[in-house]
Design a protein around this motif. Structure first.
Motif, mmCIF file in Angstrom:
data_model
loop_
_atom_site.group_PDB
_atom_site.id
_atom_site.type_symbol
_atom_site.label_atom_id
_atom_site.label_comp_id
_atom_site.label_asym_id
_atom_site.label_seq_id
_atom_site.Cartn_x
_atom_site.Cartn_y
_atom_site.Cartn_z
ATOM 1 N N GLN A 76 1.300 -1.363 -0.066
ATOM 2 C CA GLN A 76 -0.211 0.228 0.219
ATOM 3 C C GLN A 76 1.004 1.273 -0.576
ATOM 4 O O GLN A 76 2.020 1.324 1.056
ATOM 5 C CB GLN A 76 -0.689 -0.067 1.279
ATOM 6 C CG GLN A 76 -1.832 -1.710 1.113
ATOM 7 C CD GLN A 76 -2.330 -1.424 2.618
ATOM 8 O OE1 GLN A 76 -1.699 -1.812 3.870
ATOM 9 N NE2 GLN A 76 -3.629 -1.177 2.345
ATOM 10 N N ALA A 77 0.048 2.496 -0.176
ATOM 11 C CA ALA A 77 1.007 3.861 -0.543
ATOM 12 C C ALA A 77 1.846 4.198 0.948
ATOM 13 O O ALA A 77 2.325 4.877 0.815
ATOM 14 C CB ALA A 77 -0.098 4.300 -1.439
ATOM 15 N N GLY A 78 0.810 3.986 1.776
ATOM 16 C CA GLY A 78 1.309 5.124 3.327
ATOM 17 C C GLY A 78 1.877 3.456 4.151
ATOM 18 O O GLY A 78 1.924 3.628 5.173
ATOM 19 N N HIS A 117 -8.370 -5.469 6.117
ATOM 20 C CA HIS A 117 -7.309 -4.872 6.886
ATOM 21 C C HIS A 117 -6.169 -5.833 6.549
ATOM 22 O O HIS A 117 -5.362 -6.103 5.765
ATOM 23 C CB HIS A 117 -7.784 -5.036 8.179
ATOM 24 C CG HIS A 117 -7.571 -4.012 9.021
ATOM 25 N ND1 HIS A 117 -5.833 -3.775 9.513
ATOM 26 C CD2 HIS A 117 -7.841 -2.782 9.616
ATOM 27 C CE1 HIS A 117 -5.454 -3.184 10.186
ATOM 28 N NE2 HIS A 117 -6.701 -2.129 10.972
ATOM 29 N N HIS A 146 -5.482 4.990 0.161
ATOM 30 C CA HIS A 146 -4.644 4.617 1.262
ATOM 31 C C HIS A 146 -3.612 6.503 0.957
ATOM 32 O O HIS A 146 -2.713 6.676 0.006
ATOM 33 C CB HIS A 146 -3.483 3.008 0.324
ATOM 34 C CG HIS A 146 -4.071 2.507 0.163
ATOM 35 N ND1 HIS A 146 -3.455 0.945 -0.582
ATOM 36 C CD2 HIS A 146 -5.342 2.006 1.136
ATOM 37 C CE1 HIS A 146 -4.392 0.364 -0.254
ATOM 38 N NE2 HIS A 146 -5.719 0.328 0.701
ATOM 39 N N ASN A 147 -3.693 6.649 1.681
ATOM 40 C CA ASN A 147 -2.695 8.552 1.976
ATOM 41 C C ASN A 147 -1.366 7.729 1.938
ATOM 42 O O ASN A 147 -0.821 7.092 2.775
ATOM 43 C CB ASN A 147 -2.999 8.516 3.440
ATOM 44 C CG ASN A 147 -2.977 10.228 3.242
ATOM 45 O OD1 ASN A 147 -1.697 10.409 2.621
ATOM 46 N ND2 ASN A 147 -3.608 10.893 4.248
ATOM 47 N N PRO A 148 -0.548 8.418 0.923
ATOM 48 C CA PRO A 148 0.182 8.443 0.117
ATOM 49 C C PRO A 148 1.532 8.679 1.566
ATOM 50 O O PRO A 148 2.956 8.172 1.957
ATOM 51 C CB PRO A 148 0.983 8.922 -0.665
ATOM 52 C CG PRO A 148 -0.187 9.840 -1.132
ATOM 53 C CD PRO A 148 -1.768 9.044 0.003
ATOM 54 N N GLY A 191 1.101 8.183 4.694
ATOM 55 C CA GLY A 191 0.427 7.663 5.837
ATOM 56 C C GLY A 191 -1.041 7.995 5.957
ATOM 57 O O GLY A 191 -1.039 9.560 6.058
ATOM 58 N N GLY A 196 -8.700 1.247 8.976
ATOM 59 C CA GLY A 196 -8.421 1.874 9.287
ATOM 60 C C GLY A 196 -7.492 2.956 8.004
ATOM 61 O O GLY A 196 -6.718 3.907 8.575
ATOM 62 N N LYS A 197 -8.037 3.153 7.432
ATOM 63 C CA LYS A 197 -7.739 4.094 6.285
ATOM 64 C C LYS A 197 -8.557 5.098 5.913
ATOM 65 O O LYS A 197 -7.531 6.319 5.318
ATOM 66 C CB LYS A 197 -8.014 3.532 4.641
ATOM 67 C CG LYS A 197 -6.828 2.426 4.228
ATOM 68 C CD LYS A 197 -5.959 2.226 3.752
ATOM 69 C CE LYS A 197 -4.818 1.321 4.303
ATOM 70 N NZ LYS A 197 -3.642 0.749 4.754
#
Lengths: 131, 200
Positions: free
Chosen positions: A56-58, A117, B61-63, B65, B100-101
């Motif tokens: 995932q990106a984060g 998740h 998805h936050n790059p 975080g 959690g996103k």
């Protein structure tokens, strides 16, 4: 008489202690990832079952699964994925219902599911014939 | 007279006996008949498709975080049924929160904040009746990053002696910084059944 009374008291205590023993729990290794009802096997075959973790990106990654079903005859299919974390506990998805699909003779269909998740590490795919 | 009453009572008792008993339905194991109208299974399917696609595509998805903040915009009901679109959006919000996103703000909405207490709690500021250390400070509310909007469409057709009802659940997730739709999805739900059944 007193000895007999003590002996019977001890045996009752032993029986009670035996009952209090906690039940054994099975490990996650006993769970099959693919659970297909026998009725389904008459009309179709699970040709493939893949899994991969996608970054995932984060940070972290998500478990994706894909399976293919090849139909020998026109058939209805119901399928559901249950997700588990590293401790074998279930992780809730959007809903709990089975997803329905129709297959035509000779058709191969591909289905995908994405874990809800990043803590999901395992899954169980259940295939059945809807009533 | 007495005979007539007895026959009437007997008839009523028979009819009551024939009626299907009221029972609970477990949504996890419901193989019951399908309605021509949209039911809870259709909303669950649309929400599952949307959430899995959002998570799978990486759109939420936050790059940097952390979690994105989402606001629910307008979901237009263009069907012949009276639908509370929260049946759809709530499932999506709950699943995204659990992932959690994404977290949803209730402080902003097209028709005012979803939870008016966000502003009402701030009206306690400078009130001598309240301990000010617990009152929300200025500039603490978070502005949304993403907006969820969409439409539910219905089209009816006659197919031979049957009718076909098509529902399309269309959703867009817009990045509010750029105005670009980061994610879009459509779930078609097609039902074919008796001409006598109603779809409104």
């Amino acid at each position: 008489m007193k000895r007999l009374f003590i002996a019977s008291l001890l045996s009752v205590v032993a029986v009670l202690v035996g009952c209090a023993t906690p039940p054994e729990t099975s490990s996650s290794a006993a769970r099959q990832q693919l659970n297909v009802d026998p009725d389904v096997s008459y009309s179709m075959t699970v040709a493939e079952l893949f899994e991969e973790r996608v970054a995932q990106a984060g940070g972290g990654s998500l478990l994706h699964i894909q399976f293919a079903v090849a139909a020998h005859s026109d058939a209805e299919l119901a399928w559901k994925v249950t997700w588990f974390d590293a401790n074998g506990m279930t992780v809730k998805g959007v809903g709990e219902a089975y997803r329905r699909a129709t297959l035509l003779t000779g058709q191969t269909r591909y289905f995908k599911a994405v874990a809800p998740h990043s803590r999901v590490t395992d899954y169980q795919l259940h295939l059945r014939e809807p009533n | 007279m007495m005979k007539r009453a007895l026959v009437f009572s007997l008839g009523l008792a028979l009819l009551a006996g024939c009626a299907a008993p009221t029972r609970y339905i477990d949504p996890a194991a419901d193989d019951g008949p399908v309605a021509m109208t949209m039911d809870y299974r259709d909303f669950e399917k649309a929400a599952t498709d949307a959430v899995e696609d959002m998570l799978g595509s990486g759109a939420v998805h936050n790059p940097n975080g952390g979690r994105y903040i989402m606001v629910v915009s307008r979901i237009t009901n263009d069907t012949m049924q009276r639908i509370d679109t929260d049946q759809l959006t709530k499932k999506i919000r709950v699943a995204l929160l659990r992932s959690g996103k994404v977290v949803t703000t209730t402080a902003v909405g097209l028709n005012g904040p979803e939870d008016e207490m966000n502003m009402a709690a701030r009206e306690l500021r400078n009130s001598a009746e309240f301990d000010q250390s617990g009152v929300q400070k200025k500039g603490t509310l978070q502005a949304p990053d993403l907006s969820l909007s969409g439409k539910i469409l219905q089209r009816n057709h006659k197919v031979g002696r049957e009718q076909q009802v098509e529902y399309y659940i269309q959703l867009s997730l817009t990045d509010l910084a750029s105005g670009l739709a980061f994610w879009e999805g459509e779930t078609p739900i097609i039902k074919r059944g008796s001409n006598k059944s109603v779809s409104w």
